[in-house]
Design a protein around this motif. Structure first.
Motif, PDB file in Angstrom:
ATOM      1  N   LEU A 136      69.008 134.041  17.564  1.00  0.00           N
ATOM      2  CA  LEU A 136      70.000 134.580  16.632  1.00  0.00           C
ATOM      3  C   LEU A 136      71.403 134.556  17.235  1.00  0.00           C
ATOM      4  O   LEU A 136      72.386 134.281  16.548  1.00  0.00           O
ATOM      5  N   TYR A 186      74.669 133.139  15.335  1.00  0.00           N
ATOM      6  CA  TYR A 186      75.789 134.047  15.048  1.00  0.00           C
ATOM      7  C   TYR A 186      77.109 133.495  15.576  1.00  0.00           C
ATOM      8  O   TYR A 186      78.172 133.797  15.048  1.00  0.00           O
ATOM      9  N   SER A 228      70.857 135.548   7.979  1.00  0.00           N
ATOM     10  CA  SER A 228      70.089 136.070   9.108  1.00  0.00           C
ATOM     11  C   SER A 228      68.914 136.919   8.660  1.00  0.00           C
ATOM     12  O   SER A 228      69.043 137.769   7.778  1.00  0.00           O
TER      13      SER A 228
END
Length: 434
Positions: A314, A318, A240
């Protein structure tokens, strides 16, 4: 401004004023670098077509994405009190995040260049009832001009890194003149509070880190189901918010780990989406199979690396893996915020350079909720351990969640510290009996 200002700030103000006519040149240069929105260039000079709403207005300023997102829960609390919000930031990316994830009644503006003329236009138009500066994005003319207009100013989620502190100590009169203009400084930790106090903050209160109270990022259900279907059965590592210099290390890490996990898929999410094409070219040049999300490509069974170079997704990635490498930590950038990933059940691995979140990572590492890799060899070892050991992975996730729960509460403490200002606004709106 008062003659008591240190010479550094007096010189800064003169230079900023003299350079103001050169703003169009700077803007054009930033346009070529994709750092400006061509439809909103006037905002950099304090100009706007947006009207100031009637009544009290809270102005919140954060440098970029991380600071803006840290303020999300605070903004919701303020909106519940019927207080209008002006949110400023300095990057195109943060503006896009505001448009995607914040309510439509939040007024977003780009922060003007720090020239007295531009700042004056901005403040005269918006006339904020209260200014909240997030963390440490301290522009001298904004602060000095706001103070001259008797605008209450509060530093929230205040952070002073171990790297910045000694630099500011060498300019103690300058930083003291700026911090002394704030009514109160709400610091993330005892260490931050000590540093702010030593540098001249008049009133410092430890409230904690607002980033620990942020909600988990959202994900589009249809997109998530589509990705799960094409990745089904494969072990996945998500890297990330990576920075230049990290993708090469992650590519080699993938190559080694693929020897133990043959169907491994590594998802790389560059911190700056515009780097996606370059990252993909670098990966392809090594012979590895790469897919690029901005081209609307999906990983196939042959894909080694999936470069997720899109904005605001994101939360999607995730949710695809319990093993997350937090970028900005293998290079001396300072690390990225692990809290959102933890709230979605992730086990965290990071490099040694996490000074931007030193207290959080120190606590996580000590509790076994995150694992530090000092070298590329250790990165392979830590990620491989998390991938191959479900019990260790679950223990890490549970430990991280407990740390976040224990360190939370900054939102409530911040609201309590702001209560006198908010009460005054409610009185002005006639919502509280005098």
């Amino acid at each position: 401004m008062p003659k008591s200002l240190p010479i550094t700030l007096r010189v800064y103000r003169r230079i900023a004023a003299v350079l103001a006519p050169l703003a169009p040149i700077l803007i054009q240069r930033r346009l070529k670098q994709n750092k400006e929105d061509p439809a909103r260039l006037g905002e950099r000079r304090g100009l706007t077509t947006a009207a100031r709403p009637v009544g009290p207005l809270v102005w919140i300023h954060g440098a970029s994405v991380g600071e803006v997102l840290a303020a999300a829960a605070l903004i919701e609390r303020l909106r519940a009190l019927n207080i209008r919000i002006l949110l400023t930031s300095g990057t195109v990316t943060s503006a896009e995040i505001v448009a995607r994830r914040f309510p439509a009644d939040i007024i977003h503006q780009y922060i003007p260049f720090d020239s007295p003329r531009f700042v004056g236009r901005f403040l005269d138009h918006w006339r904020p009832s209260l200014a909240l500066f997030i963390e440490s994005d301290l522009w001298p003319n904004l602060i000095l001009s706001g103070f001259a207009r008797r605008m209450p100013m509060v530093l929230i989620n205040g952070r002073m890194s171990p790297r910045s502190f000694p630099r500011w100590q060498k300019m103690s009169a300058t930083i003291a003149a700026l911090l002394g203009r704030f009514d109160i400084c709400l610091a993330q930790s005892d260490n931050d509070a000590d540093r702010f106090g030593a540098l001249g903050s008049r009133n410092v209160v430890v409230t904690g880190n607002l980033k620990l109270d942020v909600a988990a990022p959202p994900a589009d259900p249809a997109k998530l189901e589509r990705l799960i279907s094409v990745m089904r059965g494969r072990p996945v590592i998500v890297a990330s918010s990576t920075h230049a210099g990290e993708e090469e290390i992650l590519l080699e890490t993938h190559r080694v780990l693929a020897g133990f996990f043959p169907s491994l898929l590594t998802v790389i999410v560059p911190r700056h989406a515009h780097r996606g094409e370059a990252v993909a070219r670098m990966i392809a040049a090594t012979g590895a199979q790469v897919a690029l999300r901005s081209r609307e490509e999906l990983p196939t069974a042959l894909t080694d690396i999936y470069v997720a170079d899109t904005m605001g997704e994101l939360g999607l990635f995730y949710r695809l893996s319990q093993v997350i490498f937090m970028g900005g930590s293998l290079v001396p950038h300072g690390g990225q915020n692990p809290i959102e990933a933890i709230k979605l059940g992730a086990s965290i691995v990071h490099g040694p350079h996490v000074f931007n979140f030193a207290d959080v990572y120190q606590t996580l590492d000590g509790a076994g909720g995150a694992w530090q890799a000092h070298s590329s060899e250790q990165l392979v070892k830590q990620l491989g351990h998390m991938l191959g050991n479900e019990a260790a992975r679950s223990a890490s996730v549970e430990a991280a969640e407990q740390v976040v729960l224990r360190l939370g509460g900054a939102l409530d403490r911040t609201m309590a510290a702001l209560e006198p200002y908010l009460l005054q606004m409610q009185l002005e709106m006639g919502q509280v009996d005098a």
